[in-house]
Motif scaffolding. Structure first.
Motif, short mmCIF file in Angstrom:
data_model
loop_
_atom_site.label_atom_id
_atom_site.label_comp_id
_atom_site.label_asym_id
_atom_site.label_seq_id
_atom_site.Cartn_x
_atom_site.Cartn_y
_atom_site.Cartn_z
N ARG A 175 0.88 -1.17 0.00
CA ARG A 175 0.00 0.00 0.00
C ARG A 175 0.91 1.21 0.00
NH1 ARG A 175 -2.80 0.06 4.99
NH2 ARG A 175 -1.91 2.02 5.60
N GLU A 225 1.33 5.55 -0.08
CA GLU A 225 0.74 6.88 0.14
C GLU A 225 1.74 7.93 -0.32
OE1 GLU A 225 -0.03 7.08 4.33
OE2 GLU A 225 -1.67 5.63 4.21
N ARG A 231 5.28 6.95 1.36
CA ARG A 231 5.25 5.96 2.44
C ARG A 231 4.76 4.64 1.84
NH1 ARG A 231 1.28 5.69 7.52
NH2 ARG A 231 2.35 4.01 8.61
N MET A 252 3.67 0.62 2.79
CA MET A 252 3.29 -0.31 3.83
C MET A 252 3.00 -1.68 3.22
SD MET A 252 2.16 2.96 4.56
CE MET A 252 0.69 2.91 3.62
N ASP A 253 3.15 -2.73 4.03
CA ASP A 253 2.73 -4.07 3.63
C ASP A 253 1.21 -4.07 3.64
OD1 ASP A 253 1.72 -6.85 4.29
OD2 ASP A 253 3.83 -7.28 3.92
N GLY A 298 -0.02 -4.07 7.32
CA GLY A 298 -0.02 -2.65 7.63
C GLY A 298 1.33 -2.15 8.13
N ARG A 299 2.31 -3.05 8.22
CA ARG A 299 3.64 -2.67 8.71
C ARG A 299 4.30 -1.71 7.73
NH1 ARG A 299 9.10 -4.79 8.30
NH2 ARG A 299 8.35 -6.17 6.68
N THR A 300 4.90 -0.66 8.25
CA THR A 300 5.59 0.31 7.41
C THR A 300 6.89 -0.30 6.90
OG1 THR A 300 4.63 2.18 8.57
CG2 THR A 300 6.65 2.61 7.33
N GLU A 303 10.83 2.48 10.37
CA GLU A 303 10.33 2.97 11.66
C GLU A 303 11.52 3.15 12.60
OE1 GLU A 303 7.35 0.13 12.77
OE2 GLU A 303 5.91 0.98 11.36
#
Length: 78
Positions: free
Chosen positions: A3, A5, A59, A61-62, A66-68, A73
């Motif tokens: 995902r 952004e 950004r 993410m998986d 949802g892990r960045t 991090e």
């Protein structure tokens, strides 16, 4: 699958992401990067595009956890 952004408050239209992962990124009418197909290029290219963004506007993410993935991090180890 990832995902992605793009922070349009930061994006300056440098186009590094479009050049690196053209199946995923394109410019909108304001010359800012947008996501055209999150699966349009391999995740490795998306991560490379994010890492090469001069203003860190991307950004990644998986999509499942949802892990960045990028930016790393604080305190994360590779």
């Amino acid at each position: 699958m990832v995902r992605i952004e793009v922070d349009h408050g930061l994006c300056v239209g440098n186009a590094m992401c479009v050049a690196t992962a053209p199946g995923v990124f394109a410019h909108n009418e304001h010359r800012q990067s947008t996501i055209v197909d999150a699966g349009g290029d391999p995740a490795a290219l998306v991560l490379e595009a994010a890492a090469n963004c001069p203003v860190s506007a991307i950004r990644v993410m998986d999509a499942e956890t949802g892990r960045t993935l990028f930016p790393p991090e604080p305190g994360a180890t590779s």
